[in-house]
Design a protein around this motif. Structure first.
Motif, PDB file in Angstrom:
ATOM      1  N   GLU A   1      49.856  -6.255  79.682  1.00 51.91           N
ATOM      2  CA  GLU A   1      49.103  -7.239  78.903  1.00 51.91           C
ATOM      3  C   GLU A   1      48.482  -8.281  79.821  1.00 51.91           C
ATOM      4  OE1 GLU A   1      50.021  -8.510  74.809  1.00 51.91           O
ATOM      5  OE2 GLU A   1      52.060  -7.829  75.275  1.00 51.91           O
ATOM      6  N   LEU A   2      47.183  -8.444  79.721  1.00 44.31           N
ATOM      7  CA  LEU A   2      46.468  -9.447  80.504  1.00 44.31           C
ATOM      8  C   LEU A   2      46.366 -10.749  79.720  1.00 44.31           C
ATOM      9  CD1 LEU A   2      43.503  -7.250  81.789  1.00 44.31           C
ATOM     10  CD2 LEU A   2      45.641  -7.776  82.985  1.00 44.31           C
ATOM     11  N   ASP A   3      46.263 -11.833  80.445  1.00 47.78           N
ATOM     12  CA  ASP A   3      46.051 -13.139  79.840  1.00 47.78           C
ATOM     13  C   ASP A   3      44.550 -13.316  79.624  1.00 47.78           C
ATOM     14  OD1 ASP A   3      46.257 -15.697  78.914  1.00 47.78           O
ATOM     15  OD2 ASP A   3      46.564 -16.609  80.886  1.00 47.78           O
ATOM     16  N   LEU A   4      44.091 -12.985  78.423  1.00 45.44           N
ATOM     17  CA  LEU A   4      42.660 -13.022  78.141  1.00 45.44           C
ATOM     18  C   LEU A   4      42.222 -14.397  77.674  1.00 45.44           C
ATOM     19  CD1 LEU A   4      42.150  -9.633  76.246  1.00 45.44           C
ATOM     20  CD2 LEU A   4      41.874 -10.101  78.696  1.00 45.44           C
ATOM     21  N   GLN A   5      41.021 -14.778  78.068  1.00 50.66           N
ATOM     22  CA  GLN A   5      40.422 -15.999  77.552  1.00 50.66           C
ATOM     23  C   GLN A   5      39.942 -15.744  76.132  1.00 50.66           C
ATOM     24  OE1 GLN A   5      37.402 -16.969  80.435  1.00 50.66           O
ATOM     25  NE2 GLN A   5      38.890 -17.796  81.904  1.00 50.66           N
ATOM     26  N   ALA A   6      39.619 -16.817  75.422  1.00 50.70           N
ATOM     27  CA  ALA A   6      39.265 -16.701  74.007  1.00 50.70           C
ATOM     28  C   ALA A   6      38.092 -15.760  73.775  1.00 50.70           C
ATOM     29  CB  ALA A   6      38.951 -18.087  73.442  1.00 50.70           C
ATOM     30  N   ASP A   7      37.066 -15.855  74.618  1.00 50.31           N
ATOM     31  CA  ASP A   7      35.900 -14.989  74.421  1.00 50.31           C
ATOM     32  C   ASP A   7      36.225 -13.531  74.736  1.00 50.31           C
ATOM     33  OD1 ASP A   7      36.198 -15.686  77.123  1.00 50.31           O
ATOM     34  OD2 ASP A   7      34.078 -15.342  77.563  1.00 50.31           O
ATOM     35  N   GLU A   8      37.078 -13.304  75.745  1.00 52.00           N
ATOM     36  CA  GLU A   8      37.480 -11.941  76.091  1.00 52.00           C
ATOM     37  C   GLU A   8      38.322 -11.324  74.973  1.00 52.00           C
ATOM     38  OE1 GLU A   8      37.738 -12.742  80.930  1.00 52.00           O
ATOM     39  OE2 GLU A   8      39.500 -13.012  79.648  1.00 52.00           O
ATOM     40  N   GLN A   9      39.233 -12.125  74.416  1.00 52.58           N
ATOM     41  CA  GLN A   9      40.058 -11.644  73.313  1.00 52.58           C
ATOM     42  C   GLN A   9      39.201 -11.330  72.096  1.00 52.58           C
ATOM     43  OE1 GLN A   9      43.368 -10.993  73.381  1.00 52.58           O
ATOM     44  NE2 GLN A   9      43.352 -10.312  71.246  1.00 52.58           N
ATOM     45  N   ALA A  10      38.207 -12.179  71.845  1.00 53.38           N
ATOM     46  CA  ALA A  10      37.307 -11.945  70.712  1.00 53.38           C
ATOM     47  C   ALA A  10      36.519 -10.654  70.894  1.00 53.38           C
ATOM     48  CB  ALA A  10      36.362 -13.126  70.544  1.00 53.38           C
ATOM     49  N   ASP A  11      36.052 -10.407  72.119  1.00 51.80           N
ATOM     50  CA  ASP A  11      35.326  -9.167  72.401  1.00 51.80           C
ATOM     51  C   ASP A  11      36.229  -7.952  72.197  1.00 51.80           C
ATOM     52  OD1 ASP A  11      32.993 -10.498  72.991  1.00 51.80           O
ATOM     53  OD2 ASP A  11      33.272 -10.436  75.171  1.00 51.80           O
ATOM     54  N   LEU A  12      37.479  -8.052  72.643  1.00 51.18           N
ATOM     55  CA  LEU A  12      38.410  -6.943  72.478  1.00 51.18           C
ATOM     56  C   LEU A  12      38.685  -6.691  70.994  1.00 51.18           C
ATOM     57  CD1 LEU A  12      40.288  -4.827  73.687  1.00 51.18           C
ATOM     58  CD2 LEU A  12      42.061  -6.594  73.876  1.00 51.18           C
TER      59      LEU A  12
END
Length: 307
Positions: free
Chosen positions: A281-292
């Protein structure tokens, strides 16, 4: 490994057999194809390169399903290919039916094997394979992220003029137009990409990565990509066969990771002798998490068609 089976002896399947044989990753590679003579001819053609390329792998091929008997790993490349203008989801219905038939054959002839799904849409079909077999998620995985990451790294190398040996890239999410190339986790020998490329160029690389398969299909017209997918498959197989425990982007069944359950998508995984040994599990930023999440929402939309 003693035996690897490849179901589907089309361009991807045949190229995969070539890559695996050249790396001597198994004592035997068996190809299965519904068309009589296709798999046997491909196997013989590759076998005759052994003295020139220096591998000891033995290849066999047949249209009879028992050719895969005893395989430790079954690679599924069979399915209806995309045509220009088609999305991966457009081939869903027919490829689900093909997959289900293949899974029946695998359960009968190679019940202790692991599965590597390559056919499209790979995220949906990987989930389907888990549902149909009931096998644990370490035994079932899909190939997409290694290919997408390789494409992204190749584009970075082309734009920078730097060696591919120094370039690392990472792509998550579904294998489609909503895949998530992560610029923050991509670099040139540890140096951030923005030291070499401006934002406009980086954005164009992201978009080109998302449409990498479609670009090749539009150019070739008569077939989709097969060399790069086969090389990506071989990279995953080597990690498993030689117990390298490599961290590779893999289509895996999520069980709470990244806040998702009951879906398969591309995430970093540790691949080794135990198959898909662990999801990272990577520590995603808000925009990266939203894209995922947006990418996974598209996969779930396709899954609804199977209910």
């Amino acid at each position: 490994m003693q035996k690897i089976a490849i179901v589907g002896a089309g361009r991807v399947g045949e190229s995969t057999a070539q890559f695996l044989a050249r790396r001597d990753l198994a004592r035997e590679i068996a190809l299965l194809d519904v068309h009589e003579g296709t798999a046997a001819g491909a196997a013989l053609d590759i076998q005759e390169t052994a003295p020139l390329l220096g591998f000891d792998t033995r290849l066999t091929g047949s249209h009879e399903a028992d050719v895969i008997a005893g395989a430790e790993l079954v690679i599924i490349t069979a399915g209806l290919p995309r045509k220009p203008g088609m999305s991966r989801s457009d081939v869903l219905d027919k490829n689900v039916a093909i997959l289900d038939e293949i899974l029946d054959q695998v359960r009968r002839h190679a019940p202790d094997s692991r599965l590597l799904v390559v056919s499209n849409p790979v995220d949906v079909l990987t989930w389907r394979a888990a549902q149909q077999t009931g096998w644990s998620r370490d035994r079932i995985m899909g190939q997409a992220g290694v290919l997408d990451t390789s494409r992204m790294a190749a584009f970075i190398a082309l734009e920078t003029g730097l060696s591919v040996h120094d370039i690392q890239a990472l792509v998550l999410g579904g294998h489609g137009d909503a895949m998530v190339p992560l610029l923050r986790y991509s670099h040139v020998n540890g140096i951030p990409l923005d030291r070499f490329l401006d934002r406009e160029t980086l954005d164009s690389i992201v978009e080109r990565t998302r449409h990498g398969g479609a670009e090749i299909l539009a150019l070739k017209q008569t077939s989709s990509a097969y060399a790069a997918p086969a090389a990506a498959i071989a990279e995953m197989v080597e990690a498993i066969a030689l117990d390298r425990r490599r961290v590779l982007p893999t289509v895996a069944l999520l069980d709470g990771e990244y806040g998702q359950r009951d879906v398969a998508t591309g995430v970093p995984c540790i691949l080794g002798q135990g198959g898909m040994e662990r999801i990272v599990e990577l520590d995603l930023q808000a925009d990266e998490q939203a894209d995922l999440e947006r990418s996974i929402a598209g996969i779930r939309k396709d899954l609804e068609r199977l209910q």
